[in-house]
Every structure is written in structure tokens, then in C-alpha cells.
Design a protein around this motif. Structure first.
Motif, PDB file in Angstrom:
ATOM      1  N   ILE A 146       0.870  -1.182   0.000  1.00  0.00           N
ATOM      2  CA  ILE A 146       0.000   0.000   0.000  1.00  0.00           C
ATOM      3  C   ILE A 146       0.900   1.223   0.000  1.00  0.00           C
ATOM      4  N   GLN A 147       0.825   2.008  -1.056  1.00  0.00           N
ATOM      5  CA  GLN A 147       1.732   3.137  -1.199  1.00  0.00           C
ATOM      6  C   GLN A 147       0.981   4.446  -1.380  1.00  0.00           C
ATOM      7  N   PRO A 148       1.356   5.475  -0.623  1.00  0.00           N
ATOM      8  CA  PRO A 148       0.823   6.815  -0.893  1.00  0.00           C
ATOM      9  C   PRO A 148       1.462   7.357  -2.163  1.00  0.00           C
ATOM     10  N   LEU A 149       0.763   8.228  -2.846  1.00  0.00           N
ATOM     11  CA  LEU A 149       1.310   8.860  -4.044  1.00  0.00           C
ATOM     12  C   LEU A 149       1.693  10.296  -3.731  1.00  0.00           C
ATOM     13  N   TYR A 150       2.644  10.808  -4.501  1.00  0.00           N
ATOM     14  CA  TYR A 150       3.182  12.147  -4.265  1.00  0.00           C
ATOM     15  C   TYR A 150       2.974  13.037  -5.488  1.00  0.00           C
ATOM     16  N   LEU A 151       2.909  14.335  -5.211  1.00  0.00           N
ATOM     17  CA  LEU A 151       3.021  15.341  -6.259  1.00  0.00           C
ATOM     18  C   LEU A 151       4.468  15.799  -6.296  1.00  0.00           C
ATOM     19  N   GLY A 152       4.953  16.106  -7.484  1.00  0.00           N
ATOM     20  CA  GLY A 152       6.351  16.470  -7.635  1.00  0.00           C
ATOM     21  C   GLY A 152       6.667  17.877  -7.179  1.00  0.00           C
ATOM     22  N   LEU A 153       7.935  18.204  -7.272  1.00  0.00           N
ATOM     23  CA  LEU A 153       8.399  19.542  -6.930  1.00  0.00           C
ATOM     24  C   LEU A 153       7.646  20.582  -7.752  1.00  0.00           C
ATOM     25  N   THR A 154       7.235  21.627  -7.119  1.00  0.00           N
ATOM     26  CA  THR A 154       6.530  22.787  -7.713  1.00  0.00           C
ATOM     27  C   THR A 154       5.094  22.472  -8.123  1.00  0.00           C
ATOM     28  N   ASP A 155       4.600  21.265  -7.921  1.00  0.00           N
ATOM     29  CA  ASP A 155       3.232  20.917  -8.322  1.00  0.00           C
ATOM     30  C   ASP A 155       2.261  21.401  -7.254  1.00  0.00           C
ATOM     31  N   GLN A 156       1.454  22.372  -7.598  1.00  0.00           N
ATOM     32  CA  GLN A 156       0.564  23.003  -6.618  1.00  0.00           C
ATOM     33  C   GLN A 156      -0.907  22.621  -6.785  1.00  0.00           C
ATOM     34  N   ARG A 157      -1.196  21.548  -7.486  1.00  0.00           N
ATOM     35  CA  ARG A 157      -2.590  21.140  -7.653  1.00  0.00           C
ATOM     36  C   ARG A 157      -3.208  20.746  -6.321  1.00  0.00           C
ATOM     37  N   ALA A 158      -4.476  21.088  -6.145  1.00  0.00           N
ATOM     38  CA  ALA A 158      -5.217  20.622  -4.986  1.00  0.00           C
ATOM     39  C   ALA A 158      -5.487  19.128  -5.144  1.00  0.00           C
ATOM     40  N   GLU A 159      -5.592  18.413  -4.024  1.00  0.00           N
ATOM     41  CA  GLU A 159      -5.819  16.972  -4.107  1.00  0.00           C
ATOM     42  C   GLU A 159      -7.143  16.657  -4.789  1.00  0.00           C
ATOM     43  N   THR A 160      -8.150  17.492  -4.574  1.00  0.00           N
ATOM     44  CA  THR A 160      -9.436  17.262  -5.242  1.00  0.00           C
ATOM     45  C   THR A 160      -9.294  17.342  -6.754  1.00  0.00           C
ATOM     46  N   ALA A 161      -8.433  18.245  -7.233  1.00  0.00           N
ATOM     47  CA  ALA A 161      -8.200  18.354  -8.679  1.00  0.00           C
ATOM     48  C   ALA A 161      -7.483  17.115  -9.204  1.00  0.00           C
ATOM     49  N   VAL A 162      -6.535  16.600  -8.432  1.00  0.00           N
ATOM     50  CA  VAL A 162      -5.815  15.381  -8.827  1.00  0.00           C
ATOM     51  C   VAL A 162      -6.781  14.204  -8.916  1.00  0.00           C
ATOM     52  N   ILE A 163      -7.669  14.096  -7.938  1.00  0.00           N
ATOM     53  CA  ILE A 163      -8.642  13.002  -7.929  1.00  0.00           C
ATOM     54  C   ILE A 163      -9.556  13.090  -9.144  1.00  0.00           C
ATOM     55  N   ASP A 164      -9.959  14.292  -9.505  1.00  0.00           N
ATOM     56  CA  ASP A 164     -10.779  14.458 -10.712  1.00  0.00           C
ATOM     57  C   ASP A 164     -10.018  14.005 -11.957  1.00  0.00           C
ATOM     58  N   GLU A 165      -8.706  14.244 -11.986  1.00  0.00           N
ATOM     59  CA  GLU A 165      -7.905  13.799 -13.123  1.00  0.00           C
ATOM     60  C   GLU A 165      -7.812  12.272 -13.173  1.00  0.00           C
ATOM     61  N   ILE A 166      -7.698  11.627 -12.019  1.00  0.00           N
ATOM     62  CA  ILE A 166      -7.675  10.168 -11.972  1.00  0.00           C
ATOM     63  C   ILE A 166      -8.990   9.607 -12.499  1.00  0.00           C
ATOM     64  N   ARG A 167     -10.100  10.206 -12.088  1.00  0.00           N
ATOM     65  CA  ARG A 167     -11.418   9.757 -12.556  1.00  0.00           C
ATOM     66  C   ARG A 167     -11.536   9.913 -14.070  1.00  0.00           C
ATOM     67  N   ALA A 168     -11.069  11.058 -14.579  1.00  0.00           N
ATOM     68  CA  ALA A 168     -11.150  11.298 -16.017  1.00  0.00           C
ATOM     69  C   ALA A 168     -10.263  10.316 -16.788  1.00  0.00           C
ATOM     70  N   PHE A 169      -9.086  10.029 -16.241  1.00  0.00           N
ATOM     71  CA  PHE A 169      -8.187   9.066 -16.873  1.00  0.00           C
ATOM     72  C   PHE A 169      -8.857   7.697 -16.970  1.00  0.00           C
ATOM     73  N   ALA A 170      -9.439   7.237 -15.863  1.00  0.00           N
ATOM     74  CA  ALA A 170     -10.082   5.923 -15.847  1.00  0.00           C
ATOM     75  C   ALA A 170     -11.256   5.868 -16.814  1.00  0.00           C
ATOM     76  N   ALA A 171     -12.027   6.964 -16.870  1.00  0.00           N
ATOM     77  CA  ALA A 171     -13.197   6.995 -17.747  1.00  0.00           C
ATOM     78  C   ALA A 171     -12.800   6.929 -19.215  1.00  0.00           C
ATOM     79  N   ALA A 172     -11.621   7.458 -19.539  1.00  0.00           N
ATOM     80  CA  ALA A 172     -11.182   7.493 -20.936  1.00  0.00           C
ATOM     81  C   ALA A 172     -10.278   6.321 -21.303  1.00  0.00           C
TER      82      ALA A 172
END
Length: 280
Positions: A146-172
Motif C-alpha cells: 500500500i503506497q501513498p502517491l506524491y506530487l512532484g516539486l513545484t506541483d501546486q494542484r489541490a488533491e481534489t483536482a488530482v482526484i478528478d484527473e484520476i477519474r477522467a483518466f479511468a473513464a477514458a
């Protein structure tokens, strides 16, 4: 140029926090990558090497305030390959079959009819399921990593925005992948739960610090550029398609997609930075 908030009324703690937010990897609190590797060489908390009796699986889970709410995504063959009686059919299907998110296919749903809620069901619920899609392995206690995921250096996205991107990726993903699932002797040309996760990490710009740890799963040797001998693999597995494989899978194995080098570079850079700061 460093972006460090300073000035009248700004505390030292706030100034340091602003610098950290810009320059340090940030761990996501709600997103976890989960793995049940078919074969692991040295998972310490499981006592070392282990081989699963059933096919392994990778998936990503998203946590909600209500623990009863499931949301997760993984890529499956639409047919239950392990349940096929004929070994010949199994080998042929492993080479190339229809794929689906969360095992959400008519065949797998039909097999679940009549099963109790406490029984292992073959199908989760796919894209469009309410309130969220979920993988049939969601919450599986047999998970090995079980691994947590990280945002890289300088990445300022909100976690909610990242989750929306994961959902969009899976849907497509069904369209993006051509809707196929395959295991092709660990070649880069295959499309399965491993490659689903690796593409998600790349497309959603996420970092898994254990991406290169072959002690968790030897599949990682592929990403590290360590190539198994095709002749030995073919001699072991055999089956339909292997004659074709001898002329094509070596190329698939050696020609790395662009995303592979990017994943390795981002993982290495992030681990190095965390170690430099004694955060890892």
C-alpha cells in the motif's frame, strides 16, 4: 527563482511553509496505490518471497469521509481467464482479450449472480456507477503493498483536482488503450493492471516512490531497464501466439514508451530530494 513569502506580518513558520509547498514533494492523503503482486521477491512484512495462487492485481483507491463509500479503479480482462477450464484457452486469452475497468463486464456480472455479499465477487462496478466506480479488490485484506502517491516539486494542484484527473483518466482509458487486456511476457506492448497504473501515474503526473522497487514486484525490473531473456520465457509459457511472439515481442520488450523514462526520472528525483532533506 525561489518563491518564499516574506514581509510584515508574515511569521517565520508561514514563510517556511510557503517555501516547502513550492519546493518539496507533497504526499496525497486520500489516494493509495495497492498491489497484490503475483510474485514478490522480498516483501519484508510478509516474510520474504511469496507466490500468489491467483493472478495478482494493481489498483488505485480513493478514500472518502464515509468508509462505506468505495471508489477505486483497475484494469481487468472482461473474461475470467483463471476460471477457464482449458489451459489452451487460458494462454490464448492472456495474449489478447477485451478489457474493462473494474472487471465490469456482462460475463463477470453474470458469474456474480446468486453470490452472497461476503463472497468474493468477480466484478466491481465500472464507469458511471453511483456514487463511484469501485474495483472488486477494493479493501482486499490480501494486499501486499500500500503506497501513498506524491506530487512532484513545484506541483501546486489541490488533491481534489488530482482526484478528478484520476477519474477522467479511468473513464477514458478503454478508448485510450483500444479496449484490450493482455499479458505478453512482460513486454512493453502489453496492456494490463500494471500498465494501467503506470499510464495513470504518467498522465496524472503522480509519483510512486516504490516504482523501482523490484522487491515488491519483479515487474519493476522492466521499468528499470532489466530485460529478461525472451527465449527462456517463451520456453516456459508456450501456447498460442508464441511463434508470433518470437518475432514481435522482443521488439515490444525493448522499445520503451516515452512515459517509462519519465516515470523513472520523476521517481528518482523525488526520492533523492526526500532523502537529502531526511524526509525519507
Amino acid at each position: 527563482m525561489d518563491f518564499w513569502i516574506t514581509g510584515e506580518g508574515v511569521t517565520q513558520a508561514a514563510s517556511l511553509a510557503s517555501y516547502t509547498a513550492i519546493h518539496f514533494p507533497r504526499q496525497l492523503s486520500r489516494v493509495r496505490l495497492k498491489r497484490i503482486p503475483f510474485w514478490g521477491k522480498g516483501i519484508a512484512h510478509q516474510g520474504g518471497a511469496i507466490r500468489e495462487k491467483s493472478p495478482g492485481h494493481y489498483w488505485v483507491e480513493i478514500a472518502h469521509d464515509d468508509p462505506k463509500i468505495k471508489e477505486s479503479y483497475g484494469w481487468y480482462p472482461a473474461a475470467d481467464i483463471a476460471g477457464m477450464e482449458s489451459k489452451l484457452d487460458q494462454l490464448s486469452a492472456m495474449w489478447d482479450v477485451e478489457g474493462c475497468i473494474n472487471g465490469d463486464s456482462p460475463t463477470r456480472r453474470k458469474a456474480d449472480i446468486g453470490k452472497r455479499e461476503d463472497e468474493d465477487k468477480m466484478a466491481g462496478r465500472g464507469i458511471g456507477n453511483k456514487p463511484y466506480p469501485y474495483d472488486p479488490n477494493h479493501g482486499n485484506p490480501k494486499v501486499r503493498s500500500i503506497q501513498p502517491l506524491y506530487l512532484g516539486l513545484t506541483d501546486q494542484r489541490a488533491e481534489t483536482a488530482v482526484i478528478d484527473e484520476i477519474r477522467a483518466f479511468a473513464a477514458a482509458y478503454k478508448k485510450q488503450s483500444g479496449g484490450r487486456w493482455s499479458y505478453r511476457l512482460d513486454s512493453f506492448g502489453e496492456a494490463n493492471c500494471h500498465t494501467f497504473i503506470w499510464r495513470m501515474l504518467h498522465d496524472c503526473q503522480l509519483i510512486d516512490l516504490e516504482l523501482l522497487n523490484a522487491d515488491i514486484d519483479p515487474h519493476f525490473d522492466k521499468l528499470r531497464g532489466l530485460v529478461l531473456k525472451e527465449a527462456a520465457k517463451g520456453a516456459v509459457f508456450g501456447g498460442p501466439g508464441v511463434i508470433v511472439a518470437t518475432t514481435t515481442s522482443t521488439a515490444r520488450r525493448l522499445i520503451k514508451p516515452d512515459y517509462v523514462d519519465q516515470l523513472v526520472a520523476h521517481t528518482t528525483m523525488t526520492r533523492d530530494e526526500l532523502k537529502r532533506r531526511n524526509w525519507l
